[in-house]
Write a protein that holds these residues in place. Structure first.
Motif, PDB file in Angstrom:
ATOM      1  N   VAL A 202     -12.940 -18.241 -13.808  1.00  0.00           N
ATOM      2  CA  VAL A 202     -11.796 -18.378 -13.181  1.00  0.00           C
ATOM      3  C   VAL A 202     -10.717 -17.481 -13.665  1.00  0.00           C
ATOM      4  N   ASN A 203     -10.725 -17.367 -14.790  1.00  0.00           N
ATOM      5  CA  ASN A 203      -9.572 -16.377 -15.625  1.00  0.00           C
ATOM      6  C   ASN A 203      -9.616 -14.968 -14.920  1.00  0.00           C
ATOM      7  N   MET A 204     -10.744 -14.706 -14.173  1.00  0.00           N
ATOM      8  CA  MET A 204     -10.792 -13.224 -13.569  1.00  0.00           C
ATOM      9  C   MET A 204     -10.073 -13.178 -12.289  1.00  0.00           C
ATOM     10  N   ILE A 205      -9.707 -14.343 -11.527  1.00  0.00           N
ATOM     11  CA  ILE A 205      -8.510 -14.179 -10.572  1.00  0.00           C
ATOM     12  C   ILE A 205      -7.319 -14.259 -11.259  1.00  0.00           C
ATOM     13  N   GLU A 206      -7.198 -14.963 -12.307  1.00  0.00           N
ATOM     14  CA  GLU A 206      -5.797 -14.995 -12.989  1.00  0.00           C
ATOM     15  C   GLU A 206      -5.296 -13.437 -13.411  1.00  0.00           C
ATOM     16  N   ALA A 207      -6.245 -12.596 -13.804  1.00  0.00           N
ATOM     17  CA  ALA A 207      -6.128 -11.244 -14.251  1.00  0.00           C
ATOM     18  C   ALA A 207      -5.744 -10.656 -12.993  1.00  0.00           C
ATOM     19  N   GLU A 208      -6.503 -10.809 -11.720  1.00  0.00           N
ATOM     20  CA  GLU A 208      -6.212 -10.274 -10.515  1.00  0.00           C
ATOM     21  C   GLU A 208      -4.522 -10.488 -10.246  1.00  0.00           C
ATOM     22  N   SER A 209      -4.275 -11.642 -10.231  1.00  0.00           N
ATOM     23  CA  SER A 209      -3.065 -11.972  -9.896  1.00  0.00           C
ATOM     24  C   SER A 209      -1.957 -11.439 -11.058  1.00  0.00           C
ATOM     25  N   ARG A 210      -2.191 -11.446 -12.087  1.00  0.00           N
ATOM     26  CA  ARG A 210      -1.332 -10.814 -12.895  1.00  0.00           C
ATOM     27  C   ARG A 210      -1.027  -9.322 -12.705  1.00  0.00           C
ATOM     28  N   LEU A 211      -2.206  -8.541 -12.320  1.00  0.00           N
ATOM     29  CA  LEU A 211      -2.035  -7.183 -11.980  1.00  0.00           C
ATOM     30  C   LEU A 211      -0.997  -6.934 -10.680  1.00  0.00           C
ATOM     31  N   ILE A 212      -1.313  -7.966  -9.782  1.00  0.00           N
ATOM     32  CA  ILE A 212      -0.568  -7.749  -8.501  1.00  0.00           C
ATOM     33  C   ILE A 212       0.962  -8.016  -8.833  1.00  0.00           C
ATOM     34  N   ALA A 213       1.115  -9.096  -9.457  1.00  0.00           N
ATOM     35  CA  ALA A 213       2.464  -9.536  -9.870  1.00  0.00           C
ATOM     36  C   ALA A 213       3.340  -8.519 -10.409  1.00  0.00           C
ATOM     37  N   ASN A 214       2.586  -7.868 -11.594  1.00  0.00           N
ATOM     38  CA  ASN A 214       3.217  -6.799 -12.207  1.00  0.00           C
ATOM     39  C   ASN A 214       3.711  -5.649 -11.330  1.00  0.00           C
ATOM     40  N   ALA A 215       2.640  -5.181 -10.215  1.00  0.00           N
ATOM     41  CA  ALA A 215       2.977  -4.188  -9.521  1.00  0.00           C
ATOM     42  C   ALA A 215       4.057  -4.520  -8.525  1.00  0.00           C
ATOM     43  N   LEU A 216       4.204  -5.856  -8.108  1.00  0.00           N
ATOM     44  CA  LEU A 216       5.104  -6.002  -7.144  1.00  0.00           C
ATOM     45  C   LEU A 216       6.704  -6.120  -7.985  1.00  0.00           C
ATOM     46  N   LEU A 217       6.741  -5.925  -9.157  1.00  0.00           N
ATOM     47  CA  LEU A 217       8.163  -5.651  -9.894  1.00  0.00           C
ATOM     48  C   LEU A 217       8.594  -4.649  -9.337  1.00  0.00           C
ATOM     49  N   ASP A 218       7.867  -3.434  -9.104  1.00  0.00           N
ATOM     50  CA  ASP A 218       8.248  -2.169  -8.382  1.00  0.00           C
ATOM     51  C   ASP A 218       8.436  -2.350  -6.955  1.00  0.00           C
ATOM     52  N   ILE A 219       9.814  -2.515  -6.496  1.00  0.00           N
ATOM     53  CA  ILE A 219       9.976  -2.491  -4.844  1.00  0.00           C
ATOM     54  C   ILE A 219       9.332  -1.551  -4.187  1.00  0.00           C
ATOM     55  N   SER A 220       9.059  -0.478  -4.875  1.00  0.00           N
ATOM     56  CA  SER A 220       8.623   0.876  -4.037  1.00  0.00           C
ATOM     57  C   SER A 220       6.899   0.796  -3.826  1.00  0.00           C
ATOM     58  N   ASN A 221       6.276  -0.217  -4.484  1.00  0.00           N
ATOM     59  CA  ASN A 221       4.720  -0.330  -4.140  1.00  0.00           C
ATOM     60  C   ASN A 221       4.713  -0.913  -2.685  1.00  0.00           C
ATOM     61  N   GLN A 222       3.818  -0.231  -2.103  1.00  0.00           N
ATOM     62  CA  GLN A 222       3.791  -0.744  -0.599  1.00  0.00           C
ATOM     63  C   GLN A 222       2.380  -1.064  -0.548  1.00  0.00           C
ATOM     64  N   ARG A 223       1.367  -0.510  -1.050  1.00  0.00           N
ATOM     65  CA  ARG A 223       0.096  -0.784  -1.072  1.00  0.00           C
ATOM     66  C   ARG A 223      -0.677  -1.114  -2.490  1.00  0.00           C
ATOM     67  N   PHE A 224      -1.852  -1.897  -2.532  1.00  0.00           N
ATOM     68  CA  PHE A 224      -2.136  -2.420  -3.748  1.00  0.00           C
ATOM     69  C   PHE A 224      -3.833  -2.250  -4.013  1.00  0.00           C
ATOM     70  N   VAL A 225      -4.151  -1.494  -4.614  1.00  0.00           N
ATOM     71  CA  VAL A 225      -5.776  -1.586  -4.643  1.00  0.00           C
ATOM     72  C   VAL A 225      -6.148  -1.808  -5.881  1.00  0.00           C
ATOM     73  N   LEU A 226      -7.205  -2.775  -6.055  1.00  0.00           N
ATOM     74  CA  LEU A 226      -7.901  -3.357  -7.264  1.00  0.00           C
ATOM     75  C   LEU A 226      -9.172  -2.546  -7.754  1.00  0.00           C
ATOM     76  N   LEU A 227      -9.254  -1.881  -8.901  1.00  0.00           N
ATOM     77  CA  LEU A 227     -10.067  -0.994  -9.451  1.00  0.00           C
ATOM     78  C   LEU A 227     -10.629  -1.376 -10.704  1.00  0.00           C
ATOM     79  N   SER A 228     -11.986  -0.935 -10.911  1.00  0.00           N
ATOM     80  CA  SER A 228     -12.416  -1.316 -12.432  1.00  0.00           C
ATOM     81  C   SER A 228     -12.431   0.033 -12.996  1.00  0.00           C
TER      82      SER A 228
END
Length: 416
Positions: A202-228
């Motif tokens: 389950v800590n995998m989705i915690e890491a994903e949420s962590r990435l999304i949340a950090n990216a949201l802190l930049d108001i200019s980010n409009q699209r968010f793509v998850l990669l490995s």
């Protein structure tokens, strides 16, 4: 007869009383007049001092401004107001924009917020959809890795010349020592505060949420793509950017899998908030817009259910977002992923491409050899923008083939 018999002493007493009252009235008048004069004098003195102080302050500010460097002077010149100046709307707009920019400036990537603080901060969103300033939308590339981004030199060529249109965030295992591997310039300083993320846990989705949340802190980010770390781009940056910025859908693969690795993973005791009919499966590698990203980090119902009750190898990364999208935003989603993965050989892991596998034919097949899909209501053969899994030893081959094939360092958009 009564008047003739009046006592003379009473007459004199009354006269004396009248004189006393007049004397008292005169005294009161003198005291009041004296107080009034004193108040006028003091007020006059205070106003003189205030005027003098104001002149001194203006003189001091003017002197300090003139002694500053030219660049500093130009930065604050619009804030210097003399008695002859008029405060215009343009002056106020400049001041407000400066304050707004300071408010909107994202914190450093290496901040000290814990997950609870981070998600709370990232969940904030303006309710007025129009921005009161010029905003260039960016694509946030979020890399979920165990260690280094081995294919970083290829991504370096992909990003080259497009600064200001993208952001990069890397979540790696905390045990990874950055100094043990040379870091590509474009990835330098882009690692966010990370925690352990294990396959199937389950800590995998915690890491994903962590990435999304950090990216949201930049108001200019409009699209968010998850990669490995094993992902590669299949087209040049201009094509990828245009494809994502101009779409009206999100790309989260969602489907109902009746097998043991689909519905077989559902347990009502684990997921009381979710019914079997709502349960969905999909690829971990998603692409979402800003509105959905805010919904994800704000989710206190389904995310919390997975986080608290999903134990062991529950593969939350394959079920949380697909189920969430199916329940909450089915019409907003395309129900497909933009990252190619080959599961044709079966097993718990997809096909991994080594150096000997990398050919022009393979890359062309991944780019346009997978049939048709829907894009903004019309058909296209450009269905995947990224692909995995590529072994680190494939890098040299990719660097020789990909830049020319994918037209890196050009602004040509691939038709789709």
């Amino acid at each position: 007869m009564k008047d003739h018999n009046q006592n003379p002493s009473n007459f004199f007493t009354k006269r004396i009383n009248v004189q006393g009252h007049l004397l008292n009235l005169f005294s009161y008048f003198l005291i009041f007049g004296g107080g009034l004069v004193l108040g006028i004098v003091l007020a006059s003195s205070y106003l003189k001092d205030s005027s003098f102080s104001l002149q001194i302050a203006q003189l001091s500010f003017s002197s300090s401004s003139s002694s500053s460097s030219p660049s500093n002077s130009s930065n604050i010149s619009h804030m210097t107001i003399s008695p002859n100046d008029t405060v215009t709307m343009s002056n106020m707009t400049e001041v407000h924009i400066g304050e707004l920019e300071a408010f909107l400036k994202p914190p450093k990537v290496r901040h000290d917020m814990d997950d609870e603080e981070l998600l709370w901060r990232a969940s904030m969103a303006p309710r007025i959809p129009e921005y009161p300033f010029h905003r260039v939308p960016k694509v946030a590339f979020m890399f979920l890795t165990r260690g280094p981004v081995h294919l970083a030199p290829l991504w370096e060529k992909f990003f080259q010349g497009h600064q200001g249109l993208f952001s990069i965030y890397v979540h790696s295992d905390p045990s990874y020592n950055e100094s043990s591997h040379p870091e590509s310039p474009v990835f330098h300083g882009r690692r966010i505060p990370s925690q352990r993320a294990e396959w199937g846990q389950v800590n995998m989705i915690e890491a994903e949420s962590r990435l999304i949340a950090n990216a949201l802190l930049d108001i200019s980010n409009q699209r968010f793509v998850l990669l490995s770390e094993s992902c590669i781009p299949l087209f040049n940056f201009s094509t990828v950017y245009s494809y994502l910025i101009n779409t009206n859908k999100t790309f989260v693969q969602v489907y109902d899998d009746p097998s043991v690795v689909g519905r077989g993973r559902y347990d009502e005791s684990y997921y009381p908030q979710i019914t079997l009919d709502q349960w969905r499966k999909g690829s971990q590698w998603v692409e979402i817009d800003r509105d959905l990203a805010i919904e994800v980090v704000s989710d206190q119902k389904y995310y919390t259910t997975f986080q608290k009750l999903c134990k062991g190898y529950c593969f939350a990364d394959e079920h949380y977002l697909p189920t969430f999208m199916n329940i909450r935003f089915p019409k907003k989603n395309s129900n497909r992923t933009v990252t190619w993965v080959d599961w044709s050989r079966g097993g718990p892991h997809p096909v991994e491409y080594a150096s000997t596998d990398v050919t022009v034919e393979l890359l062309n097949t991944l780019r346009k050899g997978n049939g048709w899909c829907d894009y903004n209501g019309r058909g296209t053969d450009v269905c995947f923008l990224f692909a995995r899994k590529f072994h680190p030893n494939s890098l040299d081959k990719l660097l020789r083939i990909a830049p020319q094939l994918m037209q890196f360092n050009t602004d040509i958009d691939k038709e789709y």
